[in-house]
Design an enzyme around this catalytic site. Structure first.
Site, mmCIF file in Angstrom:
data_model
loop_
_atom_site.group_PDB
_atom_site.id
_atom_site.type_symbol
_atom_site.label_atom_id
_atom_site.label_comp_id
_atom_site.label_asym_id
_atom_site.label_seq_id
_atom_site.Cartn_x
_atom_site.Cartn_y
_atom_site.Cartn_z
ATOM 1 N N GLU A 218 0.834 -1.210 0.000
ATOM 2 C CA GLU A 218 0.000 0.000 0.000
ATOM 3 C C GLU A 218 0.868 1.261 0.000
ATOM 4 O OE1 GLU A 218 -0.049 -2.560 2.065
ATOM 5 O OE2 GLU A 218 -1.885 -2.664 3.241
ATOM 6 N N CYS B 230 -2.501 -3.532 7.337
ATOM 7 C CA CYS B 230 -2.075 -3.810 8.706
ATOM 8 C C CYS B 230 -2.323 -2.614 9.610
ATOM 9 C CB CYS B 230 -0.604 -4.202 8.746
ATOM 10 S SG CYS B 230 0.499 -2.806 8.491
ATOM 11 N N TRP C 71 20.301 -39.266 -15.899
ATOM 12 C CA TRP C 71 19.279 -38.306 -15.523
ATOM 13 C C TRP C 71 17.984 -38.750 -16.157
ATOM 14 C CZ3 TRP C 71 20.623 -35.175 -11.807
ATOM 15 C CH2 TRP C 71 21.953 -34.772 -11.692
ATOM 16 N N ARG D 191 13.793 -24.788 -5.641
ATOM 17 C CA ARG D 191 14.648 -24.845 -4.449
ATOM 18 C C ARG D 191 15.015 -23.435 -3.992
ATOM 19 N NH1 ARG D 191 19.980 -28.358 -5.101
ATOM 20 N NH2 ARG D 191 18.556 -30.125 -5.036
ATOM 21 N N ASP E 189 23.065 -40.701 -2.761
ATOM 22 C CA ASP E 189 23.432 -39.749 -3.826
ATOM 23 C C ASP E 189 24.447 -38.697 -3.405
ATOM 24 O OD1 ASP E 189 21.492 -41.070 -5.182
ATOM 25 O OD2 ASP E 189 20.034 -39.431 -5.197
ATOM 26 N N ARG F 74 22.818 -23.151 -6.937
ATOM 27 C CA ARG F 74 24.077 -22.789 -7.588
ATOM 28 C C ARG F 74 23.927 -22.244 -8.992
ATOM 29 N NH1 ARG F 74 23.626 -28.160 -6.698
ATOM 30 N NH2 ARG F 74 23.208 -29.336 -8.575
ATOM 31 N N SER G 109 6.166 -40.590 4.257
ATOM 32 C CA SER G 109 5.820 -40.182 5.625
ATOM 33 C C SER G 109 5.017 -38.882 5.640
ATOM 34 C CB SER G 109 7.083 -39.959 6.463
ATOM 35 O OG SER G 109 7.720 -41.167 6.695
#
Ligand SMILES: NC(=O)c1ccc[n+]([C@@H]2O[C@H](COP(=O)([O-])OP(=O)(O)OC[C@H]3O[C@@H](n4cnc5c(N)ncnc54)[C@H](OP(=O)(O)O)[C@@H]3O)[C@@H](O)[C@H]2O)c1
Length: 371
Positions: free
Chosen positions: A56, A79, A173, A187, A203, A210, A306
């Protein structure tokens, strides 16, 4: 009721809010458009990152004198508190805005109450305009505030028949360079990325951001390692980004944990679940305490299973490569799964896109009361 110009302005405000995605944590993303007294756009802006002016404020600054008698259209209730910046309610009143149209109520006790304060000051206020669109763009922050836990995205890459590796374990891949670069962007947008010890041992991933052109902010790397099997030499413990190793509470003072601490890792004990492994809800509570709003679960199959079993997946991003592995290739999800189709987790497919010959699917669970 909001008029056409206000609804159009809200659509624009939602788009503006999206420009802040991945950069505003621990704050929400917010977009705002100021319409002058005849309904023409006089200013617009968005919240860029925590500590910077609220949306705003940016829009009012651009609008200047044209805000007087006009309307502020904003994706989140303005706010009413002084944090790192002053209250938006006061700024709106000072600017002489006659009307405020917003989409989503601010659920935080400290910042909420803006609408009521504006009404008390004689400003016309309309809430709930394009609420669904504005809630979606702010799903990360709203999940954190409403449920006291991070928003969880489960990301995986698989063949068209849902395998992440062949029988011999080879998986490099499956997807294209373009799909992997896109996964890297996911990520970079997350506050934290998480894998299980199985993935680290198999792995040895670095899990850091990066790629050139991406923001330099590094997500916290989190490893679920109940039995403290990760070695101090693991790449995930390098200096590229901070790392949090979560281990079973009764292991957190043992010699293996101490060795990892000497290697620079932060090792914290978490309660274990009944069937073994760490309690996923306790893991999320620990991350919430650290102001992690968005978590990217990158695998492997056991850890993802999980999160599914605990009902703690908010978004699924799948990269599917046009390849068939078949046989006993590794499935994307381990664990008990659904015993019948009736109890499978139903998702709503929100987006699909082709990426270098692969397809990226984005889906969200269909939850009671949200459809
Ligand atoms: N294609 C993809 O998208 C992708 C992504 C990631 C990994 N992978 C592949 O997946 C393979 C590893 O998969 P994985 O299933 O063995 O490994 P994982 O899910 O990364 O790790 C499993 C281990 O995590 C620990 N753990 C701690 N808390 C847990 C919890 N609540 N739930 C589940 N596990 C918990 C357990 O060991 P402790 O009891 O010792 O803690 C468990 O053995 C690798 O071969 C990797 O290449 C593929």
């Amino acid at each position: 009721v909001a008029n056409t110009a206000e609804v159009q302005a809200m659509l624009r405000a939602v788009e503006l809010a999206a420009l802040g995605l991945g950069a505003t944590s621990p704050n929400p993303v917010v977009g705002a458009v100021v319409l002058d007294s005849v309904g023409a756009i006089a200013g617009y802006g968005f919240h860029r990152r925590a500590g910077d002016p609220h949306a705003e404020m940016v829009a009012l600054e651009v609008a200047g004198i044209r805000a007087r008698g006009g309307t502020c259209v904003v994706t989140l209730e303005p706010c009413n508190h002084t944090g790192r910046t002053g209250p938006c309610v006061a700024a709106l009143r000072e600017a002489g805005v006659a009307r405020v149209v917003y989409a989503v109520d601010d659920p935080t006790p400290a910042a909420g109450g803006g609408a009521a304060a504006l009404r008390a000051a004689g400003v016309a206020v309309e809430g709930g305009v394009l609420k669904h669109e504005a809630e979606l763009v702010n799903e990360v922050w709203l999940t954190s505030v409403r449920f006291g836990r991070p928003f969880v995205t489960w990301k995986y890459a698989a063949s068209l028949d849902g395998r992440t590796a062949a029988v011999d374990g080879s998986s490099r891949w499956i997807t294209s360079e373009a799909a992997r670069a896109d996964a890297h962007r996911l990520r970079a947008e997350a506050d934290a990325v998480l894998v299980g010890s199985g993935t680290v041992l198999a792995d040895n991933p670095q899990l850091a951001v990066r790629k050139a052109g991406l923001p330099s902010r590094q997500p916290l790397r989190v490893v679920l390692d109940a039995r403290v099997r990760v070695q101090p030499t693991a790449r995930v413990l390098d200096a590229a980004a901070p790392t949090l190793l979560l281990v079973a509470a009764d292991q957190s003072d043992g010699p293996a944990a101490e060795r990892l601490r000497s290697a620079g890792a932060e090792v914290v004990g978490v309660p274990t679940a009944v069937g073994g492994g760490l309690d996923v809800a306790a893991v999320l509570a620990e991350l919430h305490r650290r102001q992690i709003l968005s978590l990217l679960v990158e695998g492997g199959a056991q850890v993802a299973g999980s999160f599914l079993a605990a009902g703690l997946i908010d978004r699924v991003v799948g990269y599917l490569a046009p390849m068939l592995i078949g046989g006993d290739g590794v499935a994307t999800l381990a664990g008990p799964g659904a015993s019948s189709i009736d109890s499978a987790l139903r998702l709503r497919l929100d987006h699909t896109v082709l990426l270098g010959g692969d397809v990226r699917l984005t889906a969200r669970p269909i939850r009671a009361g949200t459809e």
